[in-house]
Design a protein around this motif. Sequence first.
Motif, short mmCIF file in Angstrom:
data_model
loop_
_atom_site.label_atom_id
_atom_site.label_comp_id
_atom_site.label_asym_id
_atom_site.label_seq_id
_atom_site.Cartn_x
_atom_site.Cartn_y
_atom_site.Cartn_z
N SER A 1 0.84 -1.19 0.00
CA SER A 1 0.00 0.00 0.00
C SER A 1 0.88 1.25 0.00
CB SER A 1 -0.92 -0.04 1.23
OG SER A 1 -1.75 1.08 1.23
N PHE B 1 0.85 4.05 -3.00
CA PHE B 1 0.50 5.47 -2.85
C PHE B 1 1.70 6.37 -3.15
CE2 PHE B 1 -3.35 3.87 -0.74
CZ PHE B 1 -4.28 4.62 -1.44
N SER C 1 -4.50 11.03 -6.75
CA SER C 1 -4.02 9.95 -5.88
C SER C 1 -4.85 9.83 -4.61
CB SER C 1 -2.55 10.18 -5.51
OG SER C 1 -2.41 11.30 -4.65
N VAL C 2 -5.48 10.93 -4.17
CA VAL C 2 -6.32 10.85 -2.96
C VAL C 2 -7.80 10.74 -3.30
CG1 VAL C 2 -4.69 12.01 -1.44
CG2 VAL C 2 -6.39 13.38 -2.67
N ASP D 1 -6.21 12.92 11.46
CA ASP D 1 -6.52 12.60 10.06
C ASP D 1 -5.66 11.39 9.68
OD1 ASP D 1 -7.11 12.53 7.40
OD2 ASP D 1 -6.50 14.60 6.97
N LEU D 2 -6.23 10.20 9.87
CA LEU D 2 -5.48 8.96 9.64
C LEU D 2 -5.58 8.59 8.16
CD1 LEU D 2 -3.86 6.73 10.97
CD2 LEU D 2 -5.99 5.54 11.47
N GLY D 3 -4.42 8.47 7.50
CA GLY D 3 -4.40 8.27 6.05
C GLY D 3 -4.67 9.62 5.40
N CYS D 4 -3.88 10.63 5.82
CA CYS D 4 -4.19 12.03 5.45
C CYS D 4 -3.83 12.36 4.01
CB CYS D 4 -3.45 12.99 6.38
SG CYS D 4 -1.64 12.83 6.25
N GLY D 5 -3.06 11.47 3.34
CA GLY D 5 -2.70 11.75 1.95
C GLY D 5 -1.95 13.06 1.81
N ARG E 1 -5.09 17.57 2.03
CA ARG E 1 -6.09 18.53 1.51
C ARG E 1 -7.15 18.83 2.57
NH1 ARG E 1 -11.34 15.78 -0.51
NH2 ARG E 1 -10.89 13.59 -0.09
N LEU E 2 -7.48 17.84 3.40
CA LEU E 2 -8.48 18.10 4.44
C LEU E 2 -7.87 18.93 5.56
CD1 LEU E 2 -10.37 14.73 4.64
CD2 LEU E 2 -11.38 16.98 4.29
N LEU F 1 -1.54 11.60 9.77
CA LEU F 1 -0.62 10.45 9.70
C LEU F 1 -0.85 9.72 8.39
CD1 LEU F 1 -1.03 8.87 13.28
CD2 LEU F 1 0.72 10.49 12.50
N VAL G 1 0.92 6.35 5.84
CA VAL G 1 1.91 5.29 5.68
C VAL G 1 2.88 5.60 4.53
CG1 VAL G 1 0.57 3.86 4.06
CG2 VAL G 1 2.01 2.75 5.75
N SER G 2 2.52 6.53 3.66
CA SER G 2 3.33 6.82 2.47
C SER G 2 4.20 8.06 2.68
CB SER G 2 2.39 7.02 1.26
OG SER G 2 2.95 7.90 0.32
N MET H 1 3.31 10.85 0.30
CA MET H 1 2.11 11.62 0.67
C MET H 1 2.44 12.65 1.76
SD MET H 1 -0.72 10.80 -0.93
CE MET H 1 -1.45 9.51 -1.94
#
Length: 190
Positions: A91, A95, A106-107, A140-144, A147-148, A162, A164-165, A168
């Motif tokens: 994953s 990403f 991508s998001v 914001d978990l998986g914030c990419g 943008r949010l 946070l 994983v990439s 990102m």
Amino acid sequence: MMADGPVLEAYLSGAISAPVALMRLLLPGTPPAALERQAAAAPDAAAGERLRRLLDLARQHRDGLGLLERMVQAGAAHGDEANPAAAIAASRAMFDRLVAISPEASVAAYTLGDAGLLRAATDELVGWLERQDLLSGLLDLGCGIGRLAAALAPQAAKVTGLDVSPGMIAAARQRCGGYGNLRFAVSSGS
Ligand SMILES: C[S@@+](CC[C@H](N)C(=O)[O-])C[C@H]1O[C@@H](n2cnc3c(N)ncnc32)[C@H](O)[C@@H]1O
């Protein structure tokens, strides 16, 4: 029933928007020409009109459709990994590849890489969070690409993003550099 029936039915009933319908049709490989045939064979005038709107969107975003194709070619899916650690690594790598092609797509692939479509979708989400009174402190978990977090920064006390990439998180830090109440970090994914 038309080919691609469930997606088109959801779109024609108003359950999903045109950008989301286009993404769901084109990501698995439906060519835009197939949409033209379906518009021509629409069951009634209202359905024909909605299908033509879908085609117009596809025509206005030719570059975006090219982006989606590049994302698919770069490997926009995974799922056969042997264990959770391998799945997280796949994953993360996926990403990292996708954000290098298009931060917006991508998001949210349905934006077709269009910054205006991403802004509209983000505003909708932020409006919902505001109405729920959820803006005091946010994770914001998986914030990419952040943008949010960027949209929430003027109103939220603090947002921690946070992901994983590493690609990102680099994009999020670049986008949100001006805000003191945002923090981003690469997470382990587990
Ligand atoms: C489709 S993107 C959405 C990004 C963001 N939530 C948005 O709406 O703009 C999904 C994000 O989740 C991240 N992700 C996937 N699995 C994760 C995990 N186990 N822990 C943290 N982030 C993860 C990906 O790297 C990617 O940035």
